[in-house]
Design a protein around this motif. Structure first.
Motif, mmCIF file in Angstrom:
data_model
loop_
_atom_site.group_PDB
_atom_site.id
_atom_site.type_symbol
_atom_site.label_atom_id
_atom_site.label_comp_id
_atom_site.label_asym_id
_atom_site.label_seq_id
_atom_site.Cartn_x
_atom_site.Cartn_y
_atom_site.Cartn_z
ATOM 1 N N UNK A 121 0.855 -1.210 0.000
ATOM 2 C CA UNK A 121 0.000 0.000 0.000
ATOM 3 C C UNK A 121 0.886 1.253 0.000
ATOM 4 N N UNK A 122 0.653 2.184 -0.933
ATOM 5 C CA UNK A 122 1.471 3.401 -0.968
ATOM 6 C C UNK A 122 1.104 4.368 0.160
ATOM 7 N N UNK A 123 1.632 4.033 1.326
ATOM 8 C CA UNK A 123 1.431 4.802 2.559
ATOM 9 C C UNK A 123 2.796 4.842 3.255
ATOM 10 N N UNK A 124 3.106 5.986 3.857
ATOM 11 C CA UNK A 124 4.406 6.148 4.525
ATOM 12 C C UNK A 124 4.196 6.792 5.873
ATOM 13 N N UNK A 125 5.135 6.515 6.794
ATOM 14 C CA UNK A 125 5.026 7.183 8.092
ATOM 15 C C UNK A 125 6.349 7.807 8.507
#
Lengths: 144, 84
Positions: A121-125
């Motif tokens: 999933x193209x999600x970053x933290x």
């Protein structure tokens, strides 16, 4: 209330609300997973996490993960909601609901879902720490 | 040769490195993602450290460096993902 099964949102999310999205009369069991912002990571004191996403791509990817699950396990419906923005320790970052007629396979499906989210999933933290801030990347992004 | 135009979006640490969320691109027909990355390195400071390892999407699907671009394509370059 938003009824999307797969959503990136800046609003707070809850297990109950995401479960409701997946429930129908055919369902006799809902297994849920909630990812929560942890106050430490690899010995670092974390104050908060900032999540960023590419929502126009992430929502279809979450839907793809739902399809992968339905192809492998006897699951009636899947709902996945991932939050973005600045989250404090203890806040819920992602909720997965696996709704099925019976529970068989549902726990495994939930575990598969969070694994796939972390993988594709193209999600970053970004972690906010005592000494500053740091983006987490792929393998070093140890989580739930 | 016909020209093609599109956008390229940047996310997370890569977005911060280049200092903006997206830029327009303008390339000759036949260009690939690799061509685009080479073109961007000349005009987008900060991209160099990411050019070799960025993940790539074209029209919101994962793509390879040899993917041929089409007019109007939305390309995205970003770090390895870290959601959840």
């Amino acid at each position: 209330m938003d009824d999307k099964l797969f959503e990136i949102t800046a609003q707070p999310i809850s297990v109950d609300e995401v479960s409701r999205r997946a429930i129908s009369p055919a369902v006799g069991s809902v297994v849920t997973f909630a990812g929560v912002v942890r106050g430490t990571n690899q010995g670092r004191q974390v104050h908060s996490l900032e999540y960023e996403a590419y929502p126009e791509m992430a929502e279809p990817i979450l839907a793809q993960i739902g399809e992968e699950i339905r192809a492998r396990w006897p699951v009636e419906q899947v709902a996945i909601v991932h939050r973005v923005g600045l989250l404090q320790v203890g806040e819920v970052s992602v909720v997965i609901a696996i709704a099925s007629a019976h529970r068989q396979g549902a726990f495994e499906a939930g575990s598969y879902a969070i694994g796939r989210i972390k993988q594709i999933a193209p999600v970053w933290k970004k972690e906010y720490l005592d000494g500053g801030e740091v983006w987490l990347e792929g393998p070093e992004a140890n989580g739930h | 040769m016909n020209r093609m135009h599109g956008t390229v979006k940047f996310f997370a640490a890569l977005r911060e490195a280049v200092g903006r969320p997206e830029v327009e691109w303008d390339l000759a027909e036949g260009a690939t993602v690799e061509t685009l990355i080479a073109y961007l390195q000349g005009s987008v400071p900060g991209l160099a450290s990411w050019a070799g390892r960025a993940w790539i999407a074209v029209n919101r699907r994962y793509a390879a460096r040899d993917t041929r671009l089409q007019d109007g394509d939305e390309v995205a370059l970003f770090p390895p993902v870290s959601g959840g």
